[in-house]
Write an enzyme that holds these catalytic residues in place. Sequence first.
Site, PDB file in Angstrom:
ATOM      1  N   ASP A 186       4.176  -4.553  10.345  1.00 38.18           N
ATOM      2  CA  ASP A 186       3.884  -3.434   9.432  1.00 38.18           C
ATOM      3  C   ASP A 186       3.164  -2.336  10.212  1.00 38.18           C
ATOM      4  OD1 ASP A 186       1.586  -5.092   9.673  1.00 38.18           O
ATOM      5  OD2 ASP A 186       0.700  -4.171   7.907  1.00 38.18           O
ATOM      6  N   HIS A 509      10.411  -9.943  12.306  1.00 29.99           N
ATOM      7  CA  HIS A 509       9.924  -9.063  11.242  1.00 29.99           C
ATOM      8  C   HIS A 509       9.058  -8.003  11.914  1.00 29.99           C
ATOM      9  CE1 HIS A 509       8.846  -8.103   7.043  1.00 29.99           C
ATOM     10  NE2 HIS A 509       7.661  -7.771   7.540  1.00 29.99           N
ATOM     11  N   ASP A 551      14.743 -17.442  12.495  1.00 29.29           N
ATOM     12  CA  ASP A 551      14.869 -16.112  13.114  1.00 29.29           C
ATOM     13  C   ASP A 551      15.552 -15.167  12.137  1.00 29.29           C
ATOM     14  OD1 ASP A 551      15.020 -13.954  14.796  1.00 29.29           O
ATOM     15  OD2 ASP A 551      16.762 -14.709  15.908  1.00 29.29           O
ATOM     16  N   GLU A 560       7.231 -12.830  12.054  1.00 28.98           N
ATOM     17  CA  GLU A 560       6.626 -11.523  12.294  1.00 28.98           C
ATOM     18  C   GLU A 560       5.961 -11.527  13.670  1.00 28.98           C
ATOM     19  OE1 GLU A 560       4.195 -10.076   9.071  1.00 28.98           O
ATOM     20  OE2 GLU A 560       3.828  -8.145  10.055  1.00 28.98           O
TER      21      GLU A 560
HETATM   22  O1  9MR Z   1       5.964  -6.332   6.128  1.00 25.03           O
HETATM   23  C1  9MR Z   1       4.875  -7.024   5.560  1.00 25.03           C
HETATM   24  C2  9MR Z   1       4.236  -7.915   6.581  1.00 25.03           C
HETATM   25  O2  9MR Z   1       3.678  -7.142   7.618  1.00 25.03           O
HETATM   26  C3  9MR Z   1       3.184  -8.804   5.953  1.00 25.03           C
HETATM   27  O3  9MR Z   1       2.732  -9.776   6.872  1.00 25.03           O
HETATM   28  C4  9MR Z   1       3.750  -9.502   4.724  1.00 25.03           C
HETATM   29  C5  9MR Z   1       2.674 -10.293   3.997  1.00 25.03           C
HETATM   30  O4  9MR Z   1       1.665  -9.467   3.551  1.00 25.03           O
HETATM   31  O5  9MR Z   1       4.311  -8.572   3.834  1.00 25.03           O
HETATM   32  C6  9MR Z   1       5.358  -7.819   4.389  1.00 25.03           C
HETATM   33  O6  9MR Z   1       5.816  -6.929   3.438  1.00 25.03           O
HETATM   34  C7  9MR Z   1       6.613  -7.465   2.410  1.00 25.03           C
HETATM   35  C8  9MR Z   1       5.831  -7.496   1.112  1.00 25.03           C
HETATM   36  O7  9MR Z   1       4.745  -8.377   1.188  1.00 25.03           O
HETATM   37  C9  9MR Z   1       6.735  -7.865  -0.047  1.00 25.03           C
HETATM   38  N1  9MR Z   1       7.869  -6.984  -0.115  1.00 25.03           N
HETATM   39  C10 9MR Z   1       8.685  -6.989   1.104  1.00 25.03           C
HETATM   40  C11 9MR Z   1       7.852  -6.554   2.271  1.00 25.03           C
HETATM   41  C12 9MR Z   1       8.684  -6.534   3.527  1.00 25.03           C
HETATM   42  O8  9MR Z   1       9.273  -7.780   3.789  1.00 25.03           O
HETATM   43  O1  9MR Z   2      -2.193 -13.484  10.363  1.00 25.91           O
HETATM   44  C1  9MR Z   2      -2.495 -13.435   8.979  1.00 25.91           C
HETATM   45  C2  9MR Z   2      -2.461 -14.840   8.437  1.00 25.91           C
HETATM   46  O2  9MR Z   2      -3.494 -15.614   9.002  1.00 25.91           O
HETATM   47  C3  9MR Z   2      -2.594 -14.819   6.928  1.00 25.91           C
HETATM   48  O3  9MR Z   2      -2.408 -16.126   6.433  1.00 25.91           O
HETATM   49  C4  9MR Z   2      -1.571 -13.867   6.337  1.00 25.91           C
HETATM   50  C5  9MR Z   2      -1.644 -13.768   4.827  1.00 25.91           C
HETATM   51  O4  9MR Z   2      -2.824 -13.164   4.437  1.00 25.91           O
HETATM   52  O5  9MR Z   2      -1.725 -12.580   6.894  1.00 25.91           O
HETATM   53  C6  9MR Z   2      -1.512 -12.540   8.266  1.00 25.91           C
HETATM   54  O6  9MR Z   2      -1.716 -11.243   8.731  1.00 25.91           O
HETATM   55  C7  9MR Z   2      -0.762 -10.258   8.382  1.00 25.91           C
HETATM   56  C8  9MR Z   2      -1.528  -9.100   7.790  1.00 25.91           C
HETATM   57  O7  9MR Z   2      -2.073  -9.483   6.548  1.00 25.91           O
HETATM   58  C9  9MR Z   2      -0.670  -7.854   7.631  1.00 25.91           C
HETATM   59  N1  9MR Z   2      -0.022  -7.508   8.855  1.00 25.91           N
HETATM   60  C10 9MR Z   2       0.787  -8.588   9.384  1.00 25.91           C
HETATM   61  C11 9MR Z   2      -0.057  -9.799   9.661  1.00 25.91           C
HETATM   62  C12 9MR Z   2       0.760 -10.908  10.306  1.00 25.91           C
HETATM   63  O8  9MR Z   2       1.688 -11.470   9.431  1.00 25.91           O
END
Ligand code: 9MR
Ligand code: 9MR
Length: 584
Positions: A186, A509, A551, A560
Amino acid sequence: MKWISLLFFLFYFQQIQAQPNPIRIDQEGYYPQAPKIAVLVLSPHQDPASVGRATTFYVTSHQGKDTVFIGDLSYERNSTNSSLQTRVADFSSLKTTGTFQVVIGKLSSYPFRIQQKVHGSLATASLKAFYFQRASIALDSVYAGRWSRVGGHPDTAVIIHPSAATAWRKAGTTISTPGGWYDAGDYNKYMVNSGISTATLLSSYEDFKGYFDTLQTHIPPGDKPIPDILTEVLYNLRWMLSMQDPGDGGAYNKCTNASFDGMEMPALAQEPRYVVQKGTAATLDLAAVAAQAARIFSFYKKELPGLSDSCRMAAEKAWQWCLAHPDMAYDQQAMNLLYEPKISTGGYGDKQFSDEWFWAASELYILTGGKNYKDSVLRGLNQTFGLPSWSQTGLLGYYSLLRGKGNHLSTLQEDSIRRRLIRMADDYIRLSERNAFLTVMGGRKSDFVWGSNANAANQGVLLIEVYRLTQNPKYLDAALGNLDYLCGRNATGYCFVTGFGSYSPLHPHHRPSIADGITEPIPGLLVGGPNPGEQDHSHYDFHEPETAYVDNANAYASNEIAINWNAPLVYLANAVETLFASPH
Ligand code: 9MR
Ligand code: 9MR
């Protein structure tokens, strides 16, 4: 007729490519003088005829197919992290350089190299990955090659969210907080996660200064000649400093959209950006990183006049704010009940701060010698800390306190920290002996969480720190084993670093990699790795702790990428690369 058979061939080839090779190796290769392990995975789906009753394995030269090594496979080992069974092939005593394959029955591994500096390009790419994560600027094709892009998220007019308002920075007014690295797949920028990531890169530099002084990553030169790793760190450090409110010293938790951007390139993103509520974790992390940076950049006073002093002042001011706000958690749900707009991006909502206190106190004590910081270190000294992660930063304080020629603590206190780190490393090694892949990673089922690959890398960092304390090669070999894990010696068969190995993620991701129209993802990025939580609700073929990986670009809980996963990879891969360059 010919092209039909070509089509058939391509189809067949794709089918083969879609399955990882059952002989699991470090797909980047092996150092001549280091341990060399391959692991045959016996899955219930596999055709038993392909392996037959083989008890022997061969290593053949890739070109000539000459047998250069014959060895016995181990007995079958049951994995405790899945229903897989394995058989181990140890060819450590093969020290010839070249390109080889492991052959078992009718199976052959991917070709791999035995060579000096075999992880060199991966190690460099893992650092270069931070350049590709840079927010706010364009990436020039001179440095970014095919992955050049137009800049986005300038972050020069970021709105003060009502949760962050003060008398001097009112809600709805704007501040400038440009640059820094995107957190992950993100486009938001989170202080807590930036903290451990930046510190880990700074520690890489401190522990392997001579190596990093000359390591070139082909990034745009900074204004002044400093090592590339520090140029890269500075790009994020300046952003972190700008997240501190000069009015009171507190740091905002993040610079963020209200909700995640679409899967688009940075330049297309138009959503407003906010800084939200200050917090104790964000501010202690800033104190720790700024203090560590002040220490390191004090050696660059000529090149970067004033930087070290600004960092020290920022760190002390952050500490003062925390004394006044010792327990301010970032609770996004609670915040959303009070303010608009509601924020739904990542939380990094740590609620337990004793480890951040200890870390910040350690860095500030080393920097200033201040009695208040020392008292705080001594008060925290008897806590036990877990493996570093965004929410567990205590060990970062240990690492720093032991770094260099001490005289920070008494010999007795230093010994006690040293003993604790050694005990953790010994426990890891003991558990690795039971692991079906013989790696430290996977010693416990609980290793497999969201971002499990960061656990593998951070275990590697701990083992290297202990190797530096003891000079006992068993710790270095164990660290290398975890790098092997990340490069393919694991239950999934993937090399988890994009663009490296024979079989690596193509669909991480990661917004730029998805949206740029280029087939290959941006290279050097470490994906999160197996995570049976499957919180993204994507389709997973396997669900057990060490196999729950897919993947797929939607699978953000296992596929991600993130800066706090790449940073310990930078440490581990580069440390291994330099430590195996000299005989030990
Ligand atoms: O892209 C987002 C990612 O960076 C986060 O780790 C994840 C969990 O917070 O959420 C992803 O965003 C998703 C969102 O939570 C739900 N709608 C789809 C988004 C893209 O896959
Ligand atoms: O790395 C984080 C993981 O420990 C948590 O369980 C998860 C859900 O809160 O979020 C991960 O961090 C995400 C962050 O919230 C948004 N950017 C992407 C990070 C990696 O997925």
